[in-house]
Design a protein around this motif. Structure first.
Motif, short mmCIF file in Angstrom:
data_model
loop_
_atom_site.label_atom_id
_atom_site.label_comp_id
_atom_site.label_asym_id
_atom_site.label_seq_id
_atom_site.Cartn_x
_atom_site.Cartn_y
_atom_site.Cartn_z
N HIS A 30 -14.66 -46.90 47.18
CA HIS A 30 -13.94 -48.16 47.34
C HIS A 30 -13.91 -48.55 48.82
O HIS A 30 -13.78 -47.68 49.69
CB HIS A 30 -12.50 -48.00 46.81
N PRO A 31 -14.04 -49.87 49.12
CA PRO A 31 -14.04 -50.31 50.53
C PRO A 31 -12.82 -49.84 51.33
O PRO A 31 -12.91 -49.69 52.55
CB PRO A 31 -14.04 -51.84 50.41
N ASP A 32 -11.70 -49.58 50.67
CA ASP A 32 -10.53 -49.06 51.38
C ASP A 32 -10.81 -47.72 52.06
O ASP A 32 -10.11 -47.32 52.98
CB ASP A 32 -9.35 -48.88 50.42
N ARG A 33 -11.81 -47.02 51.55
CA ARG A 33 -12.16 -45.71 52.13
C ARG A 33 -13.09 -45.84 53.33
O ARG A 33 -13.46 -44.85 53.94
CB ARG A 33 -12.85 -44.84 51.07
N THR A 35 -12.83 -48.41 55.98
CA THR A 35 -12.43 -49.43 56.96
C THR A 35 -12.91 -49.14 58.38
O THR A 35 -13.26 -50.04 59.10
CB THR A 35 -10.90 -49.62 57.01
N GLY A 36 -12.92 -47.86 58.78
CA GLY A 36 -13.31 -47.58 60.17
C GLY A 36 -14.80 -47.28 60.34
O GLY A 36 -15.25 -46.95 61.42
N MET A 46 -19.06 -51.67 49.51
CA MET A 46 -18.74 -52.92 48.83
C MET A 46 -19.67 -53.11 47.62
O MET A 46 -19.23 -53.43 46.52
CB MET A 46 -18.94 -54.05 49.86
N THR A 50 -18.52 -52.74 43.71
CA THR A 50 -18.72 -53.90 42.83
C THR A 50 -19.46 -53.49 41.55
O THR A 50 -19.05 -53.85 40.45
CB THR A 50 -19.55 -54.97 43.59
N ARG B 185 -6.31 -55.87 55.97
CA ARG B 185 -6.42 -56.16 54.56
C ARG B 185 -5.28 -57.08 54.15
O ARG B 185 -4.19 -56.98 54.68
CB ARG B 185 -6.31 -54.86 53.75
N GLN B 384 -0.19 -48.78 52.66
CA GLN B 384 -1.60 -49.16 52.57
C GLN B 384 -2.24 -49.17 53.96
O GLN B 384 -3.39 -48.77 54.12
CB GLN B 384 -1.73 -50.52 51.88
N LEU B 388 -5.47 -47.03 55.12
CA LEU B 388 -6.69 -47.60 55.69
C LEU B 388 -7.02 -47.03 57.06
O LEU B 388 -8.18 -46.93 57.43
CB LEU B 388 -6.55 -49.13 55.80
N ASP B 484 -14.39 -60.34 47.73
CA ASP B 484 -14.18 -59.06 48.41
C ASP B 484 -12.79 -58.50 48.13
O ASP B 484 -12.03 -59.07 47.36
CB ASP B 484 -14.46 -59.21 49.93
N VAL B 485 -12.46 -57.37 48.78
CA VAL B 485 -11.20 -56.70 48.47
C VAL B 485 -9.97 -57.46 48.97
O VAL B 485 -8.85 -57.14 48.59
CB VAL B 485 -11.15 -55.25 48.99
#
Lengths: 173, 637
Positions: A30-33, A35-36, A46, A50, B185, B384, B388, B484-485
């Protein structure tokens, strides 16, 4: 679709296993994993996330799963035009609609709903058999029947909430 | 101080972003905003020295400054025309949208708005977009966080109502950018609340989050399972909240007053006053069963009695609307109310007793409110944010709140991404030409559930050019929607035969244009530079004052240590510094301070010598060092 979640290509699906694999894939990708992480990895995350969502949506729903299997077998599901020409499906759909229109109380609607759910279950069982026997013509007809049943159940459920709420549930504006 | 060395388990690599500052969570609310952080296991709201966590989302535009929060709310009493409240209701809205609700908004909307542009507000002699007002609120919230944490805050997770459309989401991201924040986000408010409950209370199963805030209503149904927060369906109303409760109560009061005093028209400011009385009545009737509230306008006071039963009658149609939407969302999730294990209450308006009663009645269970409904969203956002920036075992899987589609022949809307589709998502649909030799196709992107395009929200229009000449219906135009998210949409179109391709990140019809955004960013950066300049100038002047006072005092005591010329030289430098400090050039002030320092060096040295000599006479050696130290410090000034 089946490959994305590592599920066997067949109509029968172990719901708990599907869920487990879906969550496991999303947990990793998941994109939350990401971010950096570098842009390329984020793009990949992404894209994969999807695809996993789409696979889960298709495999988690018997009608979409059946349609996808038919497509894989080169026998795309029937279109609306074909349906209208099938008198058996058409008659049954009209009967159920009438029953729902006549149902006034919550108990009556519940009765209609229960009957429809029973039919949907039976239809799904038949579909499992048809796919197992590679009887694609039969599978096409059953898929169509199930589509109608699902739509009907949704309508009945909506009617039911309105009756329970005791008001003419307004538009979701 | 450098951070302690981190030692990792063998075989485990350190997180690449382990040294990143922990991001904050911000609940940018209609009525109040909050900032929270999740250091360690538990998230906490960041408070000011007085212990206040809520920053009222109220901004006062005074001649020389912008005031946010409690003080702005106080200013509202004296200068209602300078104050903006509930600006969130206008985020991502066009002038036409706002005209529809104009009667409900306690501020004036700028008359001349170019068609299709974002709405603008006239307040305190300025013309502002909702994005700029929201940025002012975010700056205040950010400042509160920075004061509490003692460091800069640059990254945040910001919450938005689940049903916020693409334009409102983009507007929120723009506001963050203007306030100098990176929005890591956008998280849906009910999802954030569920995260706070799930992680804190270890809830598992099917939950509903009923979020009735100051201006917006959201309802989400989620499944909580093994640390995964899966949203099954969501819905809401962008114009349903506590503000509407206040409105119906105020209308009731004003009707009474009109009968009593025969008043007719109210100014915007007077309407705001009536709304404040109504709000007070609503809040007090949460604990009281009846009471009486005054409205003072134009020096005339009227008194208005209200009891709980009458309040319930007044607000029932609004609560009914929320309940009807809730039933629709349950139906979308293919669930019945009894399937839901718990209902979480979020938002200040869920304190209204009728709301609680009707929620309890619908679900047949006592609603949960053991985490403060005002704080739970910010706490979830902080969790959250930590997930992140530092990683977490929890995972949010959210959905699109509204269907996305494109306009087809006859002004109909063809849905491409239905509502409640898990995000991120990408969906393609094929369209074709309807005229022989058609070489271009207009693609009109809309959001909403209605069949007719005009009844949905227009998000963007773009044209696909260069379609090769073919008979009608032969071209294959593949339109791809990617969400997107953050819930933001990108649309691309392609003629599949020839590969003619065009892509647009949806630029909301009611959003800020790129130029407008760039202009605002430039202005805010210039302001930041101006602010910084002003502070440095003030500091330079303080330095100048300090040295002038010190030298002046020294001259009065020890002028005897100087020759006449020496003294005149020092006095000339003092005079020069006084003159420079009147000016606005901090560099020249600093130079003049330096010059005066140089001119008094010899004088300071002589004073010190004399100090030491006098100190040595009859002073114990142990005390000497202190005296010298003090003298040296004095001379340095």
């Amino acid at each position: 679709m089946f490959a994305i979640l590592g599920m066997p290509v067949q109509f029968e699906v172990d719901a708990a296993e599907l869920e487990r694999r879906y969550f496991a894939e999303q947990r990793r990708f998941h994109p939350d994993r990401f971010t950096g992480k570098p842009e390329r990895e984020r793009q990949f995350s992404m894209q994969h996330s999807t695809n996993v969502n789409e696979a889960y949506r298709v495999l988690g729903d018997p009608v979409r799963r059946a349609e996808h299997l038919l497509l894989l077998a080169g026998q795309p599901a029937r279109t609306v035009e074909e349906t209208v020409r099938d008198p058996v499906i058409l008659m049954r759909a009209l009967e159920m609609r009438e029953a729902l229109a006549e149902a006034q109380s919550r108990a009556e609607i519940d009765g209609v709903l229960k009957a429809a759910k029973g039919e949907a279950l039976a239809c799904t069982a038949e579909l499992t058999k048809a796919f197992a026997n590679a009887d694609l013509q039969c599978a096409r007809t059953l898929t169509l029947q199930l589509t109608y049943l699902q739509k009907f159940i949704e309508e009945a459920r909506e009617r039911r909430t309105r009756v329970v709420g005791g008001q003419s549930a307004g538009a979701h504006s | 101080m450098s951070p302690p060395l981190q030692i990792h388990e063998p075989g485990q690599t350190p997180l690449p972003h382990a040294r990143r500052d922990l991001a904050v969570g911000i609940d940018l609310g209609t009525t109040n905003s909050l900032i929270a952080i999740a250091e360690g296991a538990r998230p906490v709201v960041l408070r000011d020295k007085a212990g206040r966590g809520l920053v009222p989302s109220v901004v006062a535009y005074m001649e020389d400054r912008v005031v946010v929060g409690d003080e702005a709310r106080r200013i509202m009493v004296e200068h209602p025309d300078r104050v903006v409240a509930s600006v969130k209701r206008l985020m991502g809205r066009g002038a036409e949208d706002v005209l529809r609700v104009a009667g409900q908004l306690p501020y004036e909307v700028a008359a001349a708005v170019e068609s299709g542009g974002m709405v603008r507000l006239r307040v305190g002699g300025r013309t502002l977009t909702p994005v700029e007002v929201s940025a002012d609120i975010l700056r205040a919230v950010k400042a509160r966080g920075e004061a509490a944490l003692g460091r800069k805050v640059t990254e945040a997770v910001i919450t938005v109502p689940a049903h916020f459309d693409d334009a409102a989401r983009t507007a929120t991201k723009d506001a963050a950018k203007l306030a100098g924040l990176t929005a890591l986000r956008l998280v849906n408010e009910p999802t954030a609340a569920a995260l706070a409950y799930g992680l804190d209370k270890g809830a598992e199963g099917l939950y509903a989050v009923f979020d009735l805030g100051g201006g917006t209503f959201d309802i989400s149904v989620l499944r909580l399972q093994m640390g995964v927060f899966q949203v099954l369906a969501t819905g809401g109303d962008p114009l349903l909240g506590g503000d509407d409760f206040d409105q119906v109560i105020a209308e009731h009061f004003l009707a009474e007053r009109a009968r009593e005093l025969g008043e007719a028209h109210l100014t915007t400011g007077e309407a705001k006053m009536a709304l404040m009385s109504a709000r007070l009545a609503k809040e007090e009737l949460t604990t009281l069963t009846s009471g009486e509230w005054p409205i003072v306008l134009g020096g005339r006071t009227s008194h208005h009695r209200l009891d709980r039963a009458k309040l319930n009658d007044l607000v029932r149609p609004l609560v009914d609307r929320a309940i009807a939407i809730t039933q629709g969302v349950l139906s979308d999730a293919r669930m019945d109310p009894e399937d839901v294990k718990g209902v979480v209450l979020v938002g200040g308006s869920t304190r209204v007793p009728l709301v609680r009663d009707m929620v309890r009645e619908l679900f047949g269970t006592e609603p949960l409110s053991d985490i403060d409904p005002d704080e739970v969203v910010a706490l979830g956002a902080a969790l959250q944010a930590a997930a992140l920036t530092q990683g977490s075992s929890a995972l949010l899987l959210d959905v699109t709140p509204l269907s996305l589609g494109i306009e087809t022949m006859g002004g109909l809307c063809e849905k491409v991404v239905p509502r409640n589709t898990p995000i991120p998502t990408a969906r393609a649909q094929e369209f074709t030409t309807y005229q022989d030799g058609q070489s271009a196709m207009m693609i009109h992107v809309v959001q909403g559930e209605r069949e007719l395009v005009t009844e949905n929200r227009s998000l963007a229009r773009f044209e696909l050019h260069g379609i090769p000449a073919m008979v009608a219906g032969a071209a294959r135009i593949r339109v791809l929607f990617a969400v997107d998210v953050d819930g933001l949409l990108t649309v691309s179109a392609e003629e599949t035969g020839t590969g003619v391709r065009q892509e647009v990140a949806v630029k909301p019809t009611y959003g800020l244009s790129g130029d407008e955004m760039a202009g605002m960013l430039r202005a805010s950066m210039e302001h930041a530079r101006e602010d910084m300049e002003a502070r440095l100038l003030a500091e330079a002047r303080v330095d100048a004052d300090r040295i002038l006072i010190a030298v002046d005092a020294a001259l009065r005591i020890d002028a005897a240590l100087l020759s006449r010329t020496e003294r005149t030289a020092i006095e000339n430098q003092m005079q020069a510094l006084r003159a420079t400090a009147q000016g606005h050039d901090r560099h020249r002030i600093a130079d003049a301070v330096e010059a005066l320092n140089g001119a008094t060096e010899e004088f300071a040295g002589r004073r010190m010598d004399r100090e030491i000599r006098s100190a040595l006479r009859g002073v114990a050696v142990s005390a000497l060092e202190d005296r010298v130290g003090a003298g040296a410090a004095e001379a340095k000034k």
